[in-house]
Scaffold this motif. Sequence first.
Motif, mmCIF file in Angstrom:
data_model
loop_
_atom_site.group_PDB
_atom_site.id
_atom_site.type_symbol
_atom_site.label_atom_id
_atom_site.label_comp_id
_atom_site.label_asym_id
_atom_site.label_seq_id
_atom_site.Cartn_x
_atom_site.Cartn_y
_atom_site.Cartn_z
ATOM 1 N N ALA A 93 0.826 -1.213 0.000
ATOM 2 C CA ALA A 93 0.000 0.000 0.000
ATOM 3 C C ALA A 93 0.860 1.262 0.000
ATOM 4 N N PRO A 94 0.837 2.012 -1.102
ATOM 5 C CA PRO A 94 1.665 3.225 -1.179
ATOM 6 C C PRO A 94 1.349 4.250 -0.087
ATOM 7 N N ASP A 95 0.078 4.406 0.285
ATOM 8 C CA ASP A 95 -0.264 5.394 1.309
ATOM 9 C C ASP A 95 0.312 5.004 2.667
ATOM 10 N N ILE A 96 0.298 3.728 2.982
ATOM 11 C CA ILE A 96 0.870 3.257 4.244
ATOM 12 C C ILE A 96 2.389 3.409 4.215
ATOM 13 N N VAL A 97 2.998 3.104 3.084
ATOM 14 C CA VAL A 97 4.448 3.274 2.947
ATOM 15 C C VAL A 97 4.824 4.746 3.109
ATOM 16 N N ARG A 98 4.072 5.640 2.480
ATOM 17 C CA ARG A 98 4.358 7.084 2.627
ATOM 18 C C ARG A 98 4.242 7.514 4.093
ATOM 19 N N ALA A 99 3.227 7.007 4.791
ATOM 20 C CA ALA A 99 3.052 7.360 6.211
ATOM 21 C C ALA A 99 4.210 6.820 7.052
ATOM 22 N N LEU A 100 4.681 5.617 6.747
ATOM 23 C CA LEU A 100 5.811 5.042 7.482
ATOM 24 C C LEU A 100 7.092 5.835 7.222
#
Length: 171
Positions: free
Chosen positions: A53-60
């Motif tokens: 998930a790109p959004d989760i990766v960006r948040a991490l």
Amino acid sequence: MLMALILVVPCAAFAVPSVQVGFSPEGSAQALVLQVINHAHKSIRLIGYAFQAPDIVRALIAAHDRGVDVRIVVDEKRNQVKASRKVMDEIVQHGVQLRTDAHYHIQHDKTIVADERLVETGSFNFAPSAETINSENVVVFRGMPAVTRQYLAHWQSRWDLGKPYQPHRLQ
């Protein structure tokens, strides 16, 4: 005297246990996962099956950039696909520690321990399909130190079995 005692005893000692739930594809599961990541101050320990998930990766990555110690362990076999390798390469290139675990037939955990104080778990995979088309759930436990310690010990055992992920060379 009472006021002095209140000022000396950490606020965490008064934490009231709470549980939140969220569901997909309605959006509340994804929102809870992102909330946990976005509100972490010290540490994030993530263990996952699918990691795409790109959004989760960006948040991490954003958490790492604000000084949060982010460490991730994911199932090795499940994350051989191009979408997984792309986000895994990206997160490692941003300095986040990532390990893959091939010790089990399936390393099927889906959990985040944040700041050694809360646990997010459930069926929610860290993948776009979990956010938009699958029926999945998330449960967040706060103020339950015994539960948190057990999840953190479980995460640590899988981290210890994992091997550091090496980004793929761009061709």
